[in-house]
Design a protein around this motif. Structure first.
Motif, short mmCIF file in Angstrom:
data_model
loop_
_atom_site.label_atom_id
_atom_site.label_comp_id
_atom_site.label_asym_id
_atom_site.label_seq_id
_atom_site.Cartn_x
_atom_site.Cartn_y
_atom_site.Cartn_z
N SER A 124 0.82 -1.22 0.00
CA SER A 124 0.00 0.00 0.00
C SER A 124 0.85 1.27 0.00
N ASN A 125 2.04 1.20 0.57
CA ASN A 125 2.88 2.40 0.57
C ASN A 125 3.42 2.73 -0.83
N PHE A 126 3.37 1.78 -1.77
CA PHE A 126 3.74 2.06 -3.14
C PHE A 126 2.74 3.02 -3.77
N LYS A 127 1.47 2.91 -3.37
CA LYS A 127 0.44 3.82 -3.89
C LYS A 127 0.76 5.25 -3.48
N ILE A 153 2.93 10.58 -5.03
CA ILE A 153 3.97 11.60 -4.91
C ILE A 153 4.65 11.82 -6.26
N VAL A 154 4.96 10.74 -6.96
CA VAL A 154 5.61 10.86 -8.27
C VAL A 154 4.68 11.55 -9.26
N VAL A 155 3.41 11.14 -9.32
CA VAL A 155 2.45 11.78 -10.23
C VAL A 155 2.29 13.25 -9.89
#
Length: 165
Positions: free
Chosen positions: A49-52, A57-59
């Protein structure tokens, strides 16, 4: 951990294929389709879930890179069309989302986010926070994106020829 690595490898392969095949938004669409196929046909992909959060953040950072001092100064020249777009698209999106909700089995939140004019990545990420069915939001935005990219340029060409004659 193994599931995460497999998911990332499959997503990477799909993303590269999407780019090579010149699919609109190829990296995103290709990776999404590849992982979906993997999940559908027996693989059990995983993503922490922390990848989301990292993806958001990247987007956000990528969107922020589009703004410059010049683009902010240019707002004065486009404020009227911007107001028309914001009001028009918001009203039309809400009406369309409500119609989809009433005419189909989609829940209201999913229908509204599916009809929003934002990008597939943005709308999918945001819709999750509001409890929408993100797979349906993503699929409907993918259909919209592919339709707009393939049909709209043709219609614009015809429309501009008619209007400029």
């Amino acid at each position: 951990m193994e599931k995460i690595i497999y998911t990332l490898i499959i997503a990477s392969i799909g993303g590269v294929l999407g780019i090579k095949l010149k699919i609109p938004a190829g990296a995103l669409v290709g990776s999404m389709i590849a992982v979906a196929i993997y999940n559908i046909y027996g693989g059990k992909g995983a993503m922490p879930s922390n990848f989301k959060l990292g993806a958001q953040i990247v987007v956000g950072g990528m969107i922020g890179l589009n703004f410059t001092k010049e683009s902010i100064y240019a707002l004065k020249d486009i404020i009227f069309p911007a107001v028309i777009l914001v009001i028009g698209l918001t009203l039309l999106s809400i009406l369309l989302g409500f119609a989809i909700y009433k005419l189909t089995g989609l829940d209201l939140v999913t229908a509204l986010f599916s009809s929003a004019p934002g990008g597939i990545t943005d709308m999918t990420l945001i819709s999750e926070a509001y409890g929408a069915d993100i797979s349906k939001v993503a699929l409907l935005h993918l259909m919209r994106l592919l339709s707009v990219i393939t049909i709209l340029p043709f219609l614009i060409k015809i429309f501009t020829k008619i209007i400029t004659k």
